[in-house]
Motif scaffolding. Structure first.
Motif, PDB file in Angstrom:
ATOM      1  N   GLU A  44       0.819  -1.229  -0.198  1.00  0.00           N
ATOM      2  CA  GLU A  44      -0.108   0.030  -0.080  1.00  0.00           C
ATOM      3  C   GLU A  44       0.766   1.203   0.015  1.00  0.00           C
ATOM      4  OE1 GLU A  44      -3.190   0.142  -0.440  1.00  0.00           O
ATOM      5  OE2 GLU A  44      -3.457  -2.115  -0.571  1.00  0.00           O
ATOM      6  N   SER A  45       1.902   1.262   0.569  1.00  0.00           N
ATOM      7  CA  SER A  45       2.804   2.213   0.543  1.00  0.00           C
ATOM      8  C   SER A  45       3.380   2.704  -0.913  1.00  0.00           C
ATOM      9  CB  SER A  45       3.939   1.969   1.533  1.00  0.00           C
ATOM     10  OG  SER A  45       3.749   1.876   3.020  1.00  0.00           O
ATOM     11  N   ILE A  46       3.925   1.545  -1.588  1.00  0.00           N
ATOM     12  CA  ILE A  46       4.260   1.810  -2.902  1.00  0.00           C
ATOM     13  C   ILE A  46       2.986   2.161  -3.710  1.00  0.00           C
ATOM     14  CG2 ILE A  46       5.259   0.673  -5.171  1.00  0.00           C
ATOM     15  CD1 ILE A  46       6.524  -1.485  -3.011  1.00  0.00           C
ATOM     16  N   LYS A  47       1.804   1.687  -3.547  1.00  0.00           N
ATOM     17  CA  LYS A  47       0.591   2.122  -4.357  1.00  0.00           C
ATOM     18  C   LYS A  47       0.460   3.503  -4.167  1.00  0.00           C
ATOM     19  CE  LYS A  47      -1.889  -2.267  -4.906  1.00  0.00           C
ATOM     20  NZ  LYS A  47      -3.219  -2.849  -4.236  1.00  0.00           N
ATOM     21  N   TYR A  48       0.742   4.145  -2.862  1.00  0.00           N
ATOM     22  CA  TYR A  48       0.295   5.376  -2.482  1.00  0.00           C
ATOM     23  C   TYR A  48       1.332   6.296  -3.091  1.00  0.00           C
ATOM     24  CZ  TYR A  48      -0.763   9.447   0.399  1.00  0.00           C
ATOM     25  OH  TYR A  48      -0.890  10.713   0.994  1.00  0.00           O
ATOM     26  N   VAL A  49       2.554   5.986  -3.159  1.00  0.00           N
ATOM     27  CA  VAL A  49       3.734   7.056  -3.841  1.00  0.00           C
ATOM     28  C   VAL A  49       3.453   6.975  -5.310  1.00  0.00           C
ATOM     29  CG1 VAL A  49       6.055   7.215  -3.870  1.00  0.00           C
ATOM     30  CG2 VAL A  49       5.217   6.600  -1.958  1.00  0.00           C
ATOM     31  N   ILE A  50       3.152   5.932  -6.045  1.00  0.00           N
ATOM     32  CA  ILE A  50       3.315   5.988  -7.294  1.00  0.00           C
ATOM     33  C   ILE A  50       1.934   6.465  -8.066  1.00  0.00           C
ATOM     34  CG2 ILE A  50       4.952   4.330  -7.553  1.00  0.00           C
ATOM     35  CD1 ILE A  50       2.478   2.195  -8.387  1.00  0.00           C
ATOM     36  N   GLN A  51       0.907   6.701  -7.208  1.00  0.00           N
ATOM     37  CA  GLN A  51      -0.416   6.966  -7.483  1.00  0.00           C
ATOM     38  C   GLN A  51      -0.478   8.401  -8.125  1.00  0.00           C
ATOM     39  OE1 GLN A  51      -3.494   6.618  -4.424  1.00  0.00           O
ATOM     40  NE2 GLN A  51      -5.128   6.538  -5.977  1.00  0.00           N
ATOM     41  N   SER A  52       0.303   9.335  -7.551  1.00  0.00           N
ATOM     42  CA  SER A  52       0.525  10.757  -8.039  1.00  0.00           C
ATOM     43  C   SER A  52       1.905  11.191  -8.349  1.00  0.00           C
ATOM     44  CB  SER A  52      -0.191  11.623  -6.919  1.00  0.00           C
ATOM     45  OG  SER A  52       0.181  12.941  -7.116  1.00  0.00           O
ATOM     46  N   GLU A  53       1.889  12.002  -9.456  1.00  0.00           N
ATOM     47  CA  GLU A  53       3.123  12.518  -9.779  1.00  0.00           C
ATOM     48  C   GLU A  53       3.699  13.383  -8.903  1.00  0.00           C
ATOM     49  OE1 GLU A  53       5.184  14.695 -13.779  1.00  0.00           O
ATOM     50  OE2 GLU A  53       2.979  14.337 -13.681  1.00  0.00           O
ATOM     51  N   SER A  54       2.935  14.206  -8.201  1.00  0.00           N
ATOM     52  CA  SER A  54       3.648  15.029  -7.094  1.00  0.00           C
ATOM     53  C   SER A  54       4.085  14.148  -5.911  1.00  0.00           C
ATOM     54  CB  SER A  54       2.510  16.077  -6.607  1.00  0.00           C
ATOM     55  OG  SER A  54       1.332  15.121  -6.112  1.00  0.00           O
ATOM     56  N   ARG A  55       3.593  13.097  -5.531  1.00  0.00           N
ATOM     57  CA  ARG A  55       4.123  12.270  -4.534  1.00  0.00           C
ATOM     58  C   ARG A  55       5.325  11.667  -4.933  1.00  0.00           C
ATOM     59  NH1 ARG A  55      -1.457   9.096  -3.203  1.00  0.00           N
ATOM     60  NH2 ARG A  55      -2.748  10.892  -2.503  1.00  0.00           N
ATOM     61  N   LEU A  56       5.470  11.246  -6.165  1.00  0.00           N
ATOM     62  CA  LEU A  56       6.676  10.642  -6.731  1.00  0.00           C
ATOM     63  C   LEU A  56       7.866  11.436  -6.772  1.00  0.00           C
ATOM     64  CD1 LEU A  56       7.343   7.612  -7.697  1.00  0.00           C
ATOM     65  CD2 LEU A  56       6.652   8.413  -9.946  1.00  0.00           C
ATOM     66  N   ASN A  57       7.318  12.653  -7.183  1.00  0.00           N
ATOM     67  CA  ASN A  57       8.600  13.772  -7.145  1.00  0.00           C
ATOM     68  C   ASN A  57       9.067  14.122  -5.714  1.00  0.00           C
ATOM     69  OD1 ASN A  57       8.330  14.092 -10.041  1.00  0.00           O
ATOM     70  ND2 ASN A  57       6.608  15.810  -9.881  1.00  0.00           N
ATOM     71  N   ILE A  58       8.133  14.075  -4.793  1.00  0.00           N
ATOM     72  CA  ILE A  58       8.609  14.372  -3.311  1.00  0.00           C
ATOM     73  C   ILE A  58       9.408  13.088  -3.064  1.00  0.00           C
ATOM     74  CG2 ILE A  58       7.738  14.541  -0.884  1.00  0.00           C
ATOM     75  CD1 ILE A  58       5.283  15.856  -2.009  1.00  0.00           C
TER      76      ILE A  58
END
Length: 697
Positions: free
Chosen positions: A342-356
């Motif tokens: 779920e942590s990986i899903k949460y991060v890759i779900q949004s481009e802004s989260r992935l950038n952070i």
């Protein structure tokens, strides 16, 4: 003056027209007296408008002008040019065309065009090397082009409409002006015709084999919502090469009961006329497969005597068992795995989260640059996900400080458990690579891997406490359920590897079984090998006697009337054969093979067990046939799963309306033609994982 000049001009033009007409008539008479083959003279209409008093433009009506044209040179002179070889000839308006006809009769370019274009071409070879080619004469053949096009459509999984693409047709016209475009309906018919041709070749190949092993599995298309069953045959050809051919890719309507699967399998085997050749069926551990294989074994036993009364008939997929075994162990840390996923899903779900997340990775200067999301049903995909997430264990807490909505952060203790599990599963991952590779292995390789798994489980079970102890206990229970009993197939196949023989069984079994079970299982392996060997000896004698009898009849018939040459020898040879067959050999081929030392190979990675048996086939005439059949038995259903991967690409969203019969033609034809051309599938990224690159800029 002006008036006189004008009348003089009219008079001159009339005189010229008369002369031209006289020349034309004269040329016509000359042309009729000579056999030129094409009209010798232009028929010129010389009419004059009484009102304008001007001559009309003469038409070139001779057939010769279909292959000649009038061109104007830079010096303003006109020439007749051959459209084939571009040769120039003298041209006079209204003049004779005899010389043009003579040229056409001897024009080499024209002859080439009329007879079909013959050129020197390089014929590529797929079976040898990409750099090997053969130069030969080539004659353009539209039917051959269509045949190769149908092969290309099937092998490369292209749509039928590919042949109608404008640029493709431009390419073919550029390559040869003789190419004739074909429609999607035509190329579909060509694919069906190619399928029938290749089917006959596969049928002939199967008739020449002694034993055939079969794998089968069921797959549901996501785009069609239709279930398909694939049946794949495995055998070793006359050149001792391991072969596989997809025999059937048919839709199977629900419910998927054991009876329905048994009926579909029986129909496939009957259509290919290999009911008397099939001796093993490899399936996964679904309950309906157990019912189907048991019913099929009973049906075949009525017609043919299966080896060892069918004890080897049902083969369970080792890759599937290994997946169940590890999945049971991973359930012990199911909550931790869920948090990581779920942590990986949460991060890759949004481009802004992935950038952070990427900014934190850049600050910590971590070498890893991608996250992996797994498929829950594949344990090795979960292993890859945990291993990649473990490298970012210091990133997730820092990310949680920047995003208060992130609620799935694993604790430090959780990461320690993940690290311990990943280290433990490394050996299982290596075993999976061996038994689930695209070039699936022969059955002689798995006993050693079984030993490694059992040894690792025992070491961890007695050395660990806490969650690892519970995890390994679950895995041991699953191991004993499927592999706790004597594995006849795996063990016998391992013995028929000259690097192992019975020594590997004697070495492995004490680790896999208890002392009492070990002695019993070793005895069972020896007895099984001897029983099978006796069956092969009897079959060899029966087949050999048949051939020798036919040969003797032919010899006798061919030697009728020849005095003194063969009189009495045939009866003597028959007596010798009867005497030799009645005297039992002191040692059988099996005894000789087992008593010889183990073959120690310097480079095990390049050792080919089939090549070894091929080289020793004369020494072990009967035992080599037994080894040939054993080593062709697949221990996994990977071959069937690869057909499903191809099915997913063929039945894409744009071709979901394809009929079941067309899909059968495309997928079976692809498999057969790849084998024909020697084209192997390129290794692709795993389809059960999703890789996401982390932005670092």
């Amino acid at each position: 003056m002006e008036s006189g000049g004008f009348h003089g001009f009219i008079k001159l033009s009339k005189t010229t027209s008369a002369v031209d007409a006289t020349n034309v008539n004269s040329n016509k008479e000359n042309a009729e007296s000579t056999s030129v083959g094409v009209d010798g003279v232009d028929n010129i209409e010389d009419t004059q408008d009484d009102n304008t008093k001007c001559a009309k433009k003469r038409k070139l009506t001779s057939k010769v002008w279909n292959e000649f044209k009038v061109v104007t040179r830079p010096d303003k002179s006109q020439k007749a040019e051959c459209i084939h070889c571009k040769s120039h000839f003298a041209y006079s308006k209204g003049g004779p065309t005899t010389q043009y006809n003579r040229h056409l009769e001897s024009c080499q370019r024209r002859k080439i065009k009329l007879s079909g274009q013959k050129e020197l071409t390089i014929n590529p070879s797929f079976s040898e090397s990409e750099t090997v080619a053969k130069v030969q004469n080539f004659k353009y053949d539209q039917s051959k082009i269509r045949e190769v096009l149908s092969h290309m459509i099937m092998v490369h999984e292209l749509p039928f409409s590919f042949v109608e693409y404008e640029v493709f047709n431009l390419l073919m016209k550029t390559a040869t002006p003789h190419y004739q475009s074909v429609s999607r309906a035509t190329i579909r018919k060509d694919c069906f015709a190619a399928y029938e041709v290749e089917k006959k070749k596969v049928s002939t190949l199967l008739k020449s084999t002694n034993k055939v092993s079969v794998t089968t599995d069921i797959w549901k298309s996501t785009n069609q919502k239709v279930s398909y069953m694939v049946v794949t045959s495995h055998f070793i050809d006359s050149n001792w090469k391991l072969q596989k051919r997809v025999l059937n890719f048919c839709d199977i309507p629900p419910p998927h009961s054991g009876v329905a699967i048994c009926d579909a399998l029986s129909k496939c085997l009957a259509d290919w006329e290999i009911e008397d050749k099939v001796w093993t069926v490899t399936v996964d551990n679904a309950s309906y497969n157990d019912v189907a294989v048991r019913m099929l074994r009973d049906n075949l036993s009525y017609k043919n005597q299966l080896p060892l009364s069918g004890k080897l008939f049902h083969v369970r997929c080792c890759a599937h068992i290994l997946n169940l075994l590890v999945q049971d162990g991973l359930s012990e840390i199911g909550e931790i795995i869920k948090n990581v996923r779920e942590s990986i899903k949460y991060v890759i779900q949004s481009e802004s989260r992935l950038n952070i997340f990427g900014d934190i990775v850049k600050q910590l200067k971590l070498p890893s640059k991608q996250l992996i999301l797994d498929c829950c049903t594949r344990w090795n995909a979960t292993y890859f996900m945990l291993s990649s997430a473990l490298e970012f264990k210091d990133v997730f807490p820092r990310y949680a400080q920047r995003d208060l909505n992130y609620m799935f952060l694993p604790s430090e203790e959780d990461w320690m458990k993940v690290a311990e599990v990943c280290y433990f599963l490394e050996e299982f991952n290596e075993v999976t690579k061996i038994i689930s590779g695209s070039e699936y292995p022969t059955s002689n390789l798995f006993l050693h891997e079984l030993y490694n798994v059992k040894k690792l489980l025992d070491e961890k079970y007695y050395a660990e406490n806490g969650f690892m102890h519970s995890m390994v206990r679950k895995m041991k229970d699953k191991f004993d359920k499927y592999w706790g009993d004597c594995n006849l197939l795996i063990s016998c196949a391992a013995v028929l590897d000259p690097r192992n023989k019975m020594q590997l069984v004697d070495w492995c079994f004490p680790y896999i079984y208890s002392e009492a079970d070990k002695i019993e299982h070793v005895t069972t392996i020896r007895e099984t090998l001897r029983m099978l060997y006796r069956d092969y000896v009897e079959a060899h004698r029966a087949k050999g006697g048949e051939k020798e009898g036919q040969a003797e009849i032919q010899k006798e018939s061919s030697n009728v009337g020849v005095k003194g040459k063969t009189r009495g020898r045939a009866e003597f040879y028959t007596y010798i054969r009867n005497v030799e067959s009645s005297i039992e050999q002191v040692k059988s081929e099996l005894d000789v093979y087992l008593e010889e030392g183990v073959y120690i190979c310097d480079d095990d990675s390049n050792f080919n067990v089939l090549e070894w048996w091929k080289m020793n086939a004369l020494k072990f005439k009967v035992l080599s046939k037994m080894a040939c059949d054993f080593l062709s038995i697949p221990i996994t259903t990977v071959a069937s799963e690869s057909a499903f991967s191809a099915g997913g690409r063929v039945i894409d969203p744009y071709r979901a309306s394809l009929g079941a019969n067309t899909i059968q033609v495309l997928l079976c034809g692809e498999d057969w033609l790849r084998a024909y051309y020697g084209i192997k599938r390129k290794k692709k990224d795993q389809e059960d994982i999703k890789e996401v690159k982390i932005p670092l800029t």
